[in-house]
Write a protein that holds these residues in place. Structure first.
Motif, mmCIF file in Angstrom:
data_model
loop_
_atom_site.group_PDB
_atom_site.id
_atom_site.type_symbol
_atom_site.label_atom_id
_atom_site.label_comp_id
_atom_site.label_asym_id
_atom_site.label_seq_id
_atom_site.Cartn_x
_atom_site.Cartn_y
_atom_site.Cartn_z
ATOM 1 N N PHE A 47 0.853 -1.200 0.000
ATOM 2 C CA PHE A 47 0.000 0.000 0.000
ATOM 3 C C PHE A 47 0.884 1.242 0.000
ATOM 4 O O PHE A 47 1.106 1.871 1.021
ATOM 5 C CB PHE A 47 -0.937 -0.011 1.209
ATOM 6 C CG PHE A 47 -1.886 -1.185 1.243
ATOM 7 C CD1 PHE A 47 -2.292 -1.808 0.070
ATOM 8 C CD2 PHE A 47 -2.388 -1.658 2.437
ATOM 9 C CE1 PHE A 47 -3.182 -2.878 0.086
ATOM 10 C CE2 PHE A 47 -3.268 -2.727 2.479
ATOM 11 C CZ PHE A 47 -3.660 -3.337 1.298
ATOM 12 N N ASN A 48 1.391 1.580 -1.172
ATOM 13 C CA ASN A 48 2.444 2.600 -1.234
ATOM 14 C C ASN A 48 2.015 3.875 -1.939
ATOM 15 O O ASN A 48 2.855 4.668 -2.339
ATOM 16 C CB ASN A 48 3.673 2.012 -1.927
ATOM 17 C CG ASN A 48 3.359 1.611 -3.364
ATOM 18 O OD1 ASN A 48 2.216 1.758 -3.807
ATOM 19 N ND2 ASN A 48 4.338 1.126 -4.089
ATOM 20 N N GLU A 49 0.714 4.098 -2.109
ATOM 21 C CA GLU A 49 0.219 5.343 -2.704
ATOM 22 C C GLU A 49 0.604 5.517 -4.167
ATOM 23 O O GLU A 49 0.521 6.620 -4.698
ATOM 24 C CB GLU A 49 0.711 6.577 -1.928
ATOM 25 C CG GLU A 49 0.239 6.601 -0.502
ATOM 26 C CD GLU A 49 0.705 7.832 0.248
ATOM 27 O OE1 GLU A 49 0.581 8.933 -0.295
ATOM 28 O OE2 GLU A 49 1.191 7.682 1.370
ATOM 29 N N ASP A 50 1.056 4.446 -4.815
ATOM 30 C CA ASP A 50 1.459 4.554 -6.221
ATOM 31 C C ASP A 50 0.192 4.671 -7.079
ATOM 32 O O ASP A 50 -0.464 3.686 -7.383
ATOM 33 C CB ASP A 50 2.272 3.316 -6.597
ATOM 34 C CG ASP A 50 2.814 3.382 -8.014
ATOM 35 O OD1 ASP A 50 2.227 4.093 -8.857
ATOM 36 O OD2 ASP A 50 3.830 2.711 -8.275
ATOM 37 N N LEU A 52 -0.335 5.490 -10.195
ATOM 38 C CA LEU A 52 -0.342 4.900 -11.538
ATOM 39 C C LEU A 52 -0.653 3.415 -11.447
ATOM 40 O O LEU A 52 -1.546 2.900 -12.118
ATOM 41 C CB LEU A 52 1.020 5.125 -12.224
ATOM 42 C CG LEU A 52 1.134 4.515 -13.619
ATOM 43 C CD1 LEU A 52 0.161 5.160 -14.597
ATOM 44 C CD2 LEU A 52 2.564 4.632 -14.153
ATOM 45 N N LYS A 53 0.083 2.741 -10.587
ATOM 46 C CA LYS A 53 -0.079 1.292 -10.471
ATOM 47 C C LYS A 53 -1.450 0.925 -9.891
ATOM 48 O O LYS A 53 -2.148 0.057 -10.422
ATOM 49 C CB LYS A 53 1.033 0.741 -9.567
ATOM 50 C CG LYS A 53 0.891 -0.728 -9.247
ATOM 51 C CD LYS A 53 1.976 -1.171 -8.258
ATOM 52 C CE LYS A 53 1.720 -2.613 -7.829
ATOM 53 N NZ LYS A 53 2.683 -3.050 -6.813
ATOM 54 N N LEU A 56 -4.811 3.950 -11.558
ATOM 55 C CA LEU A 56 -5.030 3.958 -13.005
ATOM 56 C C LEU A 56 -4.930 2.577 -13.622
ATOM 57 O O LEU A 56 -5.786 2.173 -14.392
ATOM 58 C CB LEU A 56 -4.021 4.902 -13.685
ATOM 59 C CG LEU A 56 -4.621 6.238 -14.094
ATOM 60 C CD1 LEU A 56 -4.867 7.069 -12.862
ATOM 61 C CD2 LEU A 56 -3.742 6.954 -15.070
ATOM 62 N N ALA A 210 -3.660 9.942 0.790
ATOM 63 C CA ALA A 210 -4.081 9.026 -0.269
ATOM 64 C C ALA A 210 -4.807 7.872 0.394
ATOM 65 O O ALA A 210 -4.199 6.902 0.808
ATOM 66 C CB ALA A 210 -2.882 8.527 -1.048
ATOM 67 N N GLN A 368 -4.245 13.579 -4.971
ATOM 68 C CA GLN A 368 -3.063 13.075 -5.675
ATOM 69 C C GLN A 368 -3.066 13.615 -7.102
ATOM 70 O O GLN A 368 -4.136 13.868 -7.677
ATOM 71 C CB GLN A 368 -3.065 11.543 -5.692
ATOM 72 C CG GLN A 368 -2.696 10.927 -4.342
ATOM 73 C CD GLN A 368 -2.326 9.472 -4.492
ATOM 74 O OE1 GLN A 368 -3.188 8.643 -4.719
ATOM 75 N NE2 GLN A 368 -1.042 9.165 -4.405
ATOM 76 N N LEU A 370 -2.311 12.514 -10.272
ATOM 77 C CA LEU A 370 -2.799 11.883 -11.513
ATOM 78 C C LEU A 370 -4.306 12.015 -11.655
ATOM 79 O O LEU A 370 -4.824 12.329 -12.730
ATOM 80 C CB LEU A 370 -2.430 10.398 -11.547
ATOM 81 C CG LEU A 370 -1.109 10.038 -12.187
ATOM 82 C CD1 LEU A 370 -0.913 8.524 -12.125
ATOM 83 C CD2 LEU A 370 -1.043 10.505 -13.625
ATOM 84 N N TYR B 178 2.276 19.137 -5.320
ATOM 85 C CA TYR B 178 1.997 17.911 -4.550
ATOM 86 C C TYR B 178 3.267 17.527 -3.806
ATOM 87 O O TYR B 178 4.296 17.287 -4.436
ATOM 88 C CB TYR B 178 1.573 16.785 -5.501
ATOM 89 C CG TYR B 178 1.396 15.436 -4.835
ATOM 90 C CD1 TYR B 178 0.407 15.234 -3.879
ATOM 91 C CD2 TYR B 178 2.210 14.362 -5.179
ATOM 92 C CE1 TYR B 178 0.232 13.990 -3.288
ATOM 93 C CE2 TYR B 178 2.041 13.107 -4.593
ATOM 94 C CZ TYR B 178 1.059 12.931 -3.645
ATOM 95 O OH TYR B 178 0.887 11.699 -3.052
ATOM 96 N N HIS B 184 4.527 6.674 3.805
ATOM 97 C CA HIS B 184 5.777 6.001 4.142
ATOM 98 C C HIS B 184 6.846 7.003 4.556
ATOM 99 O O HIS B 184 8.022 6.685 4.621
ATOM 100 C CB HIS B 184 6.237 5.126 2.974
ATOM 101 C CG HIS B 184 5.334 3.953 2.761
ATOM 102 N ND1 HIS B 184 5.480 2.766 3.434
ATOM 103 C CD2 HIS B 184 4.232 3.807 1.982
ATOM 104 C CE1 HIS B 184 4.508 1.926 3.075
ATOM 105 N NE2 HIS B 184 3.745 2.535 2.196
#
Lengths: 553, 208
Positions: A47-50, A52-53, A56, A210, A368, A370, B178, B184
């Protein structure tokens, strides 16, 4: 092979909100439970706030998930990943926004309250608010809801206080509340199932921002993964198997289910045996599995003698207005939503539509970059690139969202069935969503959008934008294809001709089959559904345990 | 390359029907991330394609007093995405970029990357509105669809985590304001949520 001889007390299919509570309660009562989850085990370290992955590309929560969609039986069909749900241990509550509401008493009785509505399949629930109230208490306590009791003048009466105090407000929350007061509304802290202090062996929220659409890396957000499943695991009574894609529920000679057949991670066919099966695969997955489970005694799908399985697929609709202010609103911090107004919730046909919904602040797409970039597509026609676009990008910290959760009217024609042509990665027929809005939804959507814009103006916004978010906006032409909120495909009711399960969520036709997800909702209400799914599962679990103790199961 | 050759080449190489799906969920391929960050070596695009696309991204998010697509290395993000998740769009880029250069040559006697900035913008605007006539790929790949794919890819490249090879040195996040992924990195204090304390972006905190 060993599976063939192994016998569990209960097989639970699905490990989300409804399945998680059943797994927790039944293992606590000493029953042996095998839980089958279609998706993989997901670790909180992912759970890293990415954006795009995860948001999206949907690579964490539903890789490879497929549905087909058409607005009605005559319309062209599209294939895609439409429903915003999670295939993985913990289910869709893993990435929820944690808005934790009790339905209002009238929302259990829409058919009685509104009468017959042409084109809609309104139905009363076979239970009322009073049946769920003690279980709402239980769900709020277990999931640590943060809020202020009595602060919403339009909520159902409640006897207990929220277990936790509300979260700190952002500047955007104060803008919202200021605008609401100016219009004569009663703003209140939105009840959130996220720890505002240490509670239930879980830490308080660190306000990372996020939240909705993501998992919580520190388990401050209450989910099946952070609340229900850990407790069940410590009992030693749970056998959790994932990925385990159930494709058939076999029926024995006595008309009862014998267990479940599934494909394991290597695609091998496996079978477990259990005395009872609890189905909680979500309103889409549950209907899909019942329809797939055909046999001599159930040629049209399991527990589907009525032909009702899959019908009445109901979402919510989400009017959204974005507004920018001349200052940093800190919407990239904190939980998704902190403040709400419920003044427009009560049904009033004089507005040109029936039913209603709740209005809240939301930081979706303003937390965020994106999603914000995607939001700009509808904000700035004509300035989609170049220097003008870059200027718009700089408004990110100054932008906030006003949104509503609106009750959608059920339609019998909106449904889940099995796609005759498209198969998924396991070779299984994908769920086909046939889904269109009712005229009432369109009128309500327009009304709420205008009210949201009014609220943003009153809050002092410099610029107010009606936002056409793909898959959120509805009008004459545009429908929502998929949603996070899925209800209605296996309605509970007292009449076996018009419902799939009884008031205890037990199949009318198969005595050892129970359903405890959003599919049993006859109507959707005008609030996020998850606390009601949890409360209903606690209610069913009590009944189940009670009957087991009296040996009448 | 002539217009007709490029058209035929596109059609031959393209398994790609109209309706490009960039975020196709059904391409279970490994993440582009790993080696993508900081790499400036093309792995899918040819040198000329890379130059052309780089110039296009620079028009979509121009550099001003703050970095734009060039500094963020958006072309690198797209190249790595084409090697992985968005592999289905390779024929579109291959055929499309060649045609952009063909059109640039026929109009302005230079490949796209060598055009003056107002010529580049004029050509892209023509693509956006599908008003380039003749457009060599016709309805096989409408100019607007090609432009929209490149536009979306550039914006995504600018705003995604730097690990995917764009948004280098957090240049995109600096432009939008941002401060970075916080869960983390310790999260935000109550005072920061309330707007009473300054927020220090992740790149100024020595954790990156």
């Amino acid at each position: 092979m060993k599976d063939k001889t192994e016998m569990f007390d209960v097989c639970v299919i699905g490990t989300g909100a409804g399945g998680g509570v059943m797994i927790d309660r039944l293992t606590a009562a000493g029953m042996s439970v095998v839980a089958l989850e279609r998706g993989p085990q997901i670790s909180p370290s992912e759970f890293n706030e990415d954006e795009l992955k995860i948001v999206l590309r949907k690579q964490l929560f539903s890789p490879g998930k497929l549905e087909t969609y058409r607005s009605d039986t005559e319309a062209p069909e599209e294939t895609g990943n439409f429903a915003e749900i999670v295939h993985g241990v913990g289910g869709s509550i893993t990435h929820w926004g944690a808005w934790a509401w009790r339905l209002r008493p009238d929302e259990f009785r829409t058919r009685s309250v509104e009468g017959a509505v042409p084109g809609a399949s309104l139905a009363d629930w076979p239970i009322g608010y009073e049946d769920l109230e003690p279980y709402y208490d239980k769900a709020e306590a277990d999931f640590g809801v943060a809020g202020v009791s009595g602060s919403n003048p339009f909520e159902a009466k409640r006897l207990t206080a929220y277990p936790n105090p509300p979260h700190p407000w952002r500047p955007s929350s104060h803008k919202f509340a200021g605008g609401a007061k100016k219009l004569g509304y009663s703003p209140f802290p939105l009840p959130m199932a996220i720890n505002s202090r240490v509670y239930g062996n879980r830490p308080p929220c660190i306000n990372g921002g996020a939240c909705r659409g993501h998992g919580c890396p520190i388990s401050a957000k209450a989910t099946s993964m952070s609340v229900s499943l850990p407790r069940a695991i410590t009992t030693g009574k749970l056998d959790l198997r994932a990925p385990a894609m159930v494709y058939d529920l076999p029926v024995g000679k006595d008309g009862k289910l014998t267990g479940a057949r599934y494909l394991d991670s290597d695609g091998r066919q496996r079978e477990v045996r259990a005395r009872h099966v609890i189905l909680a695969a979500g309103a889409i997955g549950t209907a899909q599995l019942l329809l797939m489970s055909r046999s001599g005694s159930f040629p049209d799908g399991l527990a589907n003698g009525s032909g009702e399985v899959g019908k009445n697929l109901t979402y919510h609709h989400f009017p959204i207005v974005a507004a920018s202010f001349g200052e940093d609103l800190r919407t990239y911090t904190g939980v998704e939503a902190l403040v709400a107004v419920d003044d427009l919730h009560p049904s009033d046909a004089k507005r040109g539509f029936i039913r209603g919904g709740v209005i809240g602040e939301s930081n979706v797409a303003s937390n965020q970059p994106l999603m914000f970039g995607a939001l700009l597509q509808s904000l700035t026609p004509g300035a989609r690139w170049g220097a003008g676009f870059k200027e718009k990008l700089r408004e990110f910290p100054n932008t906030m969202l006003f949104t509503a959760i609106c009750e959608e009217l059920p339609r019998a024609e909106s449904r889940v069935d099995l796609d005759p042509n498209v198969k998924d990665q396991w070779g299984v027929a994908v769920p086909r969503l046939t889904k269109r809005q009712h005229e009432n939804d369109i009128a309500m959507h327009r009304y709420f959008k205008n009210k949201l814009a009014e609220l943003a103006e009153a809050a002092g916004a410099e610029k107010v934008h009606h936002v056409d978010v793909p898959n959120a906006t509805i009008d004459q032409k545009t429908s929502q294809k998929g949603s996070t909120h899925n209800h209605g495909t296996c309605r509970m009711g007292s009449d076996p001709q018009s419902s799939v399960v009884d008031k205890w969520c037990r199949s009318h036709e198969v005595p050892n089959l129970w359903i405890t997800d959003g599919s049993v909702f006859p109507t959707a209400g005008g609030y996020n559904p998850t606390l009601t799914i949890l409360a209903n599962a606690y209610r069913v679990a009590d009944r189940f345990i009670d009957e087991a103790r009296r040996s009448s199961l | 390359m002539s217009v007709e050759t490029s058209r035929r080449r596109f059609l031959r190489n393209s398994a790609f029907a109209a309706g490009a799906l960039l975020f196709s969920a059904h391409l279970p391929r490994p993440l582009a991330a790993m080696a993508a960050a900081e790499s400036t070596e093309p792995v899918v695009l040819a040198a000329g394609e890379w130059r052309c696309l780089k110039a296009i991204t620079a028009c979509i998010i121009p550099t001003d007093h703050q970095p734009g697509a060039l500094e963020a290395n958006c072309v690198n993000f797209i190249d790595k995405a084409l090697a992985n998740e968005d592999a289905a769009a390779v024929p579109l880029y291959r055929g499309g970029l060649a045609v952009v250069d063909v059109v640039a040559e026929s109009r302005f006697k230079s490949p796209f990357a060598a055009l003056k900035s107002d010529q580049q913008v004029e050509l892209l605007r023509g693509m956006e509105t599908d008003s380039i006539d003749p457009w060599p790929l016709g309805q096989e790949l409408p100019a607007a669809m090609l432009f929209e794919t490149m536009r979306m890819h550039t914006v995504i490249a600018f705003l995604s985590d730097p690990r995917y090879g764009g948004n280098q040195h957090f240049s995109g996040w600096k432009v939008v304001g941002y401060p970075g992924s916080e869960h983390h990195n310790g999260g935000y204090t109550r005072a920061q949520v309330e707007g009473k304390a300054k927020v220090v972006p992740v790149w100024d905190r020595g954790s990156h």
